[in-house]
Write a protein that holds these residues in place. Sequence first.
Motif, PDB file in Angstrom:
ATOM      1  N   ARG A  51      83.794  65.860  26.843  1.00 15.75           N
ATOM      2  CA  ARG A  51      84.791  65.960  25.768  1.00 15.75           C
ATOM      3  C   ARG A  51      84.111  65.715  24.417  1.00 15.75           C
ATOM      4  NH1 ARG A  51      87.477  63.021  30.012  1.00 15.75           N
ATOM      5  NH2 ARG A  51      86.539  61.104  29.236  1.00 15.75           N
ATOM      6  N   ILE A  96      85.556  62.246  18.668  1.00 16.76           N
ATOM      7  CA  ILE A  96      86.088  62.329  17.292  1.00 16.76           C
ATOM      8  C   ILE A  96      85.881  60.989  16.587  1.00 16.76           C
ATOM      9  CG2 ILE A  96      88.118  62.754  15.851  1.00 16.76           C
ATOM     10  CD1 ILE A  96      89.461  64.144  18.168  1.00 16.76           C
ATOM     11  N   TYR A 113      95.732  69.317  10.687  1.00 17.48           N
ATOM     12  CA  TYR A 113      95.828  68.060  11.449  1.00 17.48           C
ATOM     13  C   TYR A 113      96.906  67.127  10.902  1.00 17.48           C
ATOM     14  CZ  TYR A 113      91.429  69.434  13.526  1.00 17.48           C
ATOM     15  OH  TYR A 113      90.462  70.117  14.215  1.00 17.48           O
ATOM     16  N   HIS A 134      97.111  70.432  15.060  1.00 16.55           N
ATOM     17  CA  HIS A 134      96.504  69.457  15.967  1.00 16.55           C
ATOM     18  C   HIS A 134      97.092  68.097  15.613  1.00 16.55           C
ATOM     19  CE1 HIS A 134      93.354  72.197  17.388  1.00 16.55           C
ATOM     20  NE2 HIS A 134      93.451  72.700  16.178  1.00 16.55           N
ATOM     21  N   VAL A 156      97.179  63.856  16.167  1.00 15.26           N
ATOM     22  CA  VAL A 156      96.658  62.604  16.719  1.00 15.26           C
ATOM     23  C   VAL A 156      97.881  61.698  16.880  1.00 15.26           C
ATOM     24  CG1 VAL A 156      95.162  60.604  16.369  1.00 15.26           C
ATOM     25  CG2 VAL A 156      94.368  62.889  15.683  1.00 15.26           C
ATOM     26  N   THR A 208      95.648  64.884  20.635  1.00 14.37           N
ATOM     27  CA  THR A 208      94.695  63.803  20.889  1.00 14.37           C
ATOM     28  C   THR A 208      95.520  62.528  20.877  1.00 14.37           C
ATOM     29  OG1 THR A 208      92.912  64.973  19.772  1.00 14.37           O
ATOM     30  CG2 THR A 208      92.700  62.584  19.900  1.00 14.37           C
ATOM     31  N   ALA A 236      91.777  65.712  27.838  1.00 14.73           N
ATOM     32  CA  ALA A 236      92.400  64.982  26.726  1.00 14.73           C
ATOM     33  C   ALA A 236      91.433  63.997  26.091  1.00 14.73           C
ATOM     34  CB  ALA A 236      93.632  64.243  27.220  1.00 14.73           C
ATOM     35  N   ARG A 237      91.438  64.010  24.774  1.00 12.80           N
ATOM     36  CA  ARG A 237      90.606  63.045  24.069  1.00 12.80           C
ATOM     37  C   ARG A 237      91.487  61.848  23.696  1.00 12.80           C
ATOM     38  NH1 ARG A 237      87.559  66.745  19.838  1.00 12.80           N
ATOM     39  NH2 ARG A 237      89.678  67.453  19.467  1.00 12.80           N
ATOM     40  N   ILE A 238      90.989  60.676  24.042  1.00 10.05           N
ATOM     41  CA  ILE A 238      91.739  59.449  23.779  1.00 10.05           C
ATOM     42  C   ILE A 238      90.870  58.561  22.886  1.00 10.05           C
ATOM     43  CG2 ILE A 238      93.001  57.512  24.795  1.00 10.05           C
ATOM     44  CD1 ILE A 238      93.075  59.110  27.447  1.00 10.05           C
ATOM     45  N   LEU A 239      91.364  58.309  21.671  1.00  6.31           N
ATOM     46  CA  LEU A 239      90.603  57.520  20.697  1.00  6.31           C
ATOM     47  C   LEU A 239      91.055  56.075  20.747  1.00  6.31           C
ATOM     48  CD1 LEU A 239      90.965  59.878  17.575  1.00  6.31           C
ATOM     49  CD2 LEU A 239      89.467  60.122  19.573  1.00  6.31           C
ATOM     50  N   ASP A 269      86.990  58.337  23.783  1.00  5.86           N
ATOM     51  CA  ASP A 269      86.409  59.590  23.284  1.00  5.86           C
ATOM     52  C   ASP A 269      86.291  59.607  21.767  1.00  5.86           C
ATOM     53  OD1 ASP A 269      86.495  60.687  25.956  1.00  5.86           O
ATOM     54  OD2 ASP A 269      88.660  60.851  25.661  1.00  5.86           O
TER      55      ASP A 269
END
Length: 260
Positions: A2, A5, A91, A123, A125, A164, A207-210, A230
């Motif tokens: 992935r 970010i 975004y 997109h 977040v 995200t 899926a990107r998980i911050l 991520d």
Amino acid sequence: MRRMIIAGNWKMYKTLEETLVFFDELSSWEKDFRHENQILIFPPNLYTMSCLEKTRGNDIDIGVQNIYFKDFGAYTGEISPPMLTSIGCKYALVGHSERRHIFAENDEEINRKILSLLKHKKHIVFCVGEKENEREDGYTEQVLTNQLRYGLGDVGEKDMQQITIAYEPVWAIGTGKTATPEIAQDAHAFIRNWLKDNYSSHVANKARILYGGSVKVANCEGLLIQPDIDGALIGGASLKINDFIEIIKKGEEVANRKDQ
Ligand code: PGA
């Protein structure tokens, strides 16, 4: 793999002049720095166009901190997804804990915003996270489950490519009390598992998980190296150009290590 970010949430900080100086410095540095990770900044909404202008030709993305879910109308003080389209902004941040707790946004409103942004191909977040007393009382997973279930209501499998998730424990935001890498990893794994159970393995793997909450130069590496983390959503430390650049550099090192 992935794409990670490194994101900055500026909240209600900086004058226009300070913003332009920051982006002059960041843009000229970024031009000579090869990076795999995505760099994304949410300045105050008022400066969105200036920031888009300043980063034209750079690999730096700009988003807004909040939108209203209607397209147009008599909603004094609000901005909408079609307005983002009209200025080339892709975004948006949704569901930040300060929106939830200071401005009393509930899961239903957050869901409306997400659906509206998806309709306009943005997109997102999407922030989730428990409060301190909820963690102490053992409700973390319940809180995350509810925020995900209601926030993502009617969001289809394909739409998940546009989303995200940012796990931001409220007790760690702006407090200097970062979650330990283990606590953060556990919550991220829980969220990924929820995505697997409620969507599919494909969605969960992509899926990107911050992580967000007092991320700094000194602690970012330990967090970013975790398998289910991520990237980072950074408040305070993203306002300081040198700190933000250091975190970007560390993120790049971590991504290389994870790649091997
Ligand atoms: P902080 O903020 O890094 O200053 O804790 C994080 C956020 O609110 O997104």
